[in-house]
Design an enzyme around this catalytic site. Structure first.
Site, mmCIF file in Angstrom:
data_model
loop_
_atom_site.group_PDB
_atom_site.id
_atom_site.type_symbol
_atom_site.label_atom_id
_atom_site.label_comp_id
_atom_site.label_asym_id
_atom_site.label_seq_id
_atom_site.Cartn_x
_atom_site.Cartn_y
_atom_site.Cartn_z
ATOM 1 N N SER A 142 -6.374 56.991 51.293
ATOM 2 C CA SER A 142 -6.641 55.732 50.601
ATOM 3 C C SER A 142 -7.846 55.065 51.247
ATOM 4 O O SER A 142 -8.090 55.235 52.450
ATOM 5 C CB SER A 142 -5.433 54.794 50.714
ATOM 6 O OG SER A 142 -5.736 53.497 50.234
ATOM 7 N N TYR A 155 0.244 50.140 55.686
ATOM 8 C CA TYR A 155 -0.023 51.275 54.789
ATOM 9 C C TYR A 155 -1.397 51.854 55.109
ATOM 10 O O TYR A 155 -1.568 53.077 55.195
ATOM 11 C CB TYR A 155 0.051 50.810 53.336
ATOM 12 C CG TYR A 155 -0.358 51.841 52.320
ATOM 13 C CD1 TYR A 155 0.504 52.860 51.945
ATOM 14 C CD2 TYR A 155 -1.611 51.778 51.706
ATOM 15 C CE1 TYR A 155 0.128 53.804 50.996
ATOM 16 C CE2 TYR A 155 -1.992 52.706 50.747
ATOM 17 C CZ TYR A 155 -1.119 53.721 50.402
ATOM 18 O OH TYR A 155 -1.494 54.650 49.458
ATOM 19 N N LYS A 159 -2.517 55.603 56.375
ATOM 20 C CA LYS A 159 -3.482 56.443 55.677
ATOM 21 C C LYS A 159 -4.672 56.796 56.572
ATOM 22 O O LYS A 159 -5.271 57.868 56.427
ATOM 23 C CB LYS A 159 -3.943 55.752 54.389
ATOM 24 C CG LYS A 159 -2.867 55.716 53.314
ATOM 25 C CD LYS A 159 -2.385 57.127 52.941
ATOM 26 C CE LYS A 159 -1.437 57.107 51.766
ATOM 27 N NZ LYS A 159 -1.024 58.468 51.343
#
Length: 250
Positions: A142, A155, A159
């Site tokens: 991401s 998050y 990633k």
């Protein structure tokens, strides 16, 4: 197209969204696919959309369950004869907010699913097939792993770890196994709804291409990375973001 004729791909998190688009592109290019997700009903619908059991089979389970991983890989080899490609699209983000408020149990789960399962899947695919036969792997990262991402910060941390894990695996597994990644910005999926719902025009205005991504935008890039067209690429993360990193937009 038949560039993947005779090849089998495992695609995780593939009952809908980006994972399903990746599976669709690989089938269109001649591959057989084994798809995974948590809900059997959604997987059954995806198999039908992909063309039925002649080209796709599904195994339901949790992406970080190692027994499930073993079952998926065995199914690929027993059903279609190989496990040439692995696409790690499993990812969760159950929390939103600043790091100072994140529940550490939730953070631990994010890391287990997004990072540790990426490693265990790769270990198992390697041992069961690719160590002897070679292959290619693509991890879905991401843009949140490339720059700060307020609100989804942990998050993004996970990633970033996936992106660096991709590089480490590329060094260890060459020359017969290539490992690359993609780093999407906001793609119009159920997973990303909270990032654009009700304000899509405002969000997409920050993108030089003036639109958000759609799952097919990612599927085509993943297919490229798995193909011989990318035969001299490994350890790379391709940013697929409509140019948003160039502008600093959200």
């Amino acid at each position: 197209m038949t560039r993947f004729a005779g090849k089998t791909a495992i695609v995780t998190g593939a009952s809908r969204g980006i994972g399903l688009a990746i599976a669709q592109r690989l089938v269109a290019d001649g591959a057989k696919v084994v798809i995974t997700a948590r809900k059997q009903e959604a997987l059954d619908a995806a198999v039908a959309e992909l063309g039925g059991p002649e080209v796709a089979v599904a195994v339901a389970g949790s992406g970080d369950d190692e027994a499930h991983q073993d079952q998926v890989i065995a199914t690929a080899i027993e059903t279609f004869g190989s496990a040439d490609f692995f696409v790690n699209n499993t990812g969760i983000n159950p929390v939103y907010g600043p790091l100072m408020e994140i529940d550490t149990a939730a953070a631990r789960k994010i890391f287990e699913v997004n990072v540790l399962s990426t490693l265990s899947w790769t270990q198992k695919v390697y041992a069961a097939w690719q160590k002897e036969h070679g292959g290619a792997i693509v991890n879905v990262g991401s843009v949140a792993g490339l720059r700060p991402a307020p609100g989804i910060a942990f998050y993004g941390v996970s990633k970033a770890a996936v992106i660096h894990l991709t590089e480490e695996l590329a060094v260890e597994l060459g020359p017969d196994i290539r490992v690359n990644a993609v780093a999407p910005a906001v793609v119009k999926t159920r997973f990303a709804t909270a990032l654009y719902e009700g304000r899509e025009e405002q969000v997409s205005a920050a993108y030089p291409l003036k639109r958000l991504g759609v799952p097919d935008d990612i599927g085509s890039v993943v297919a490229f990375l798995l193909s011989d067209d990318a035969a001299w690429m490994t350890g790379q993360t391709l940013t697929v973001d409509g140019g948003v990193l160039l502008t600093g937009g959200v």
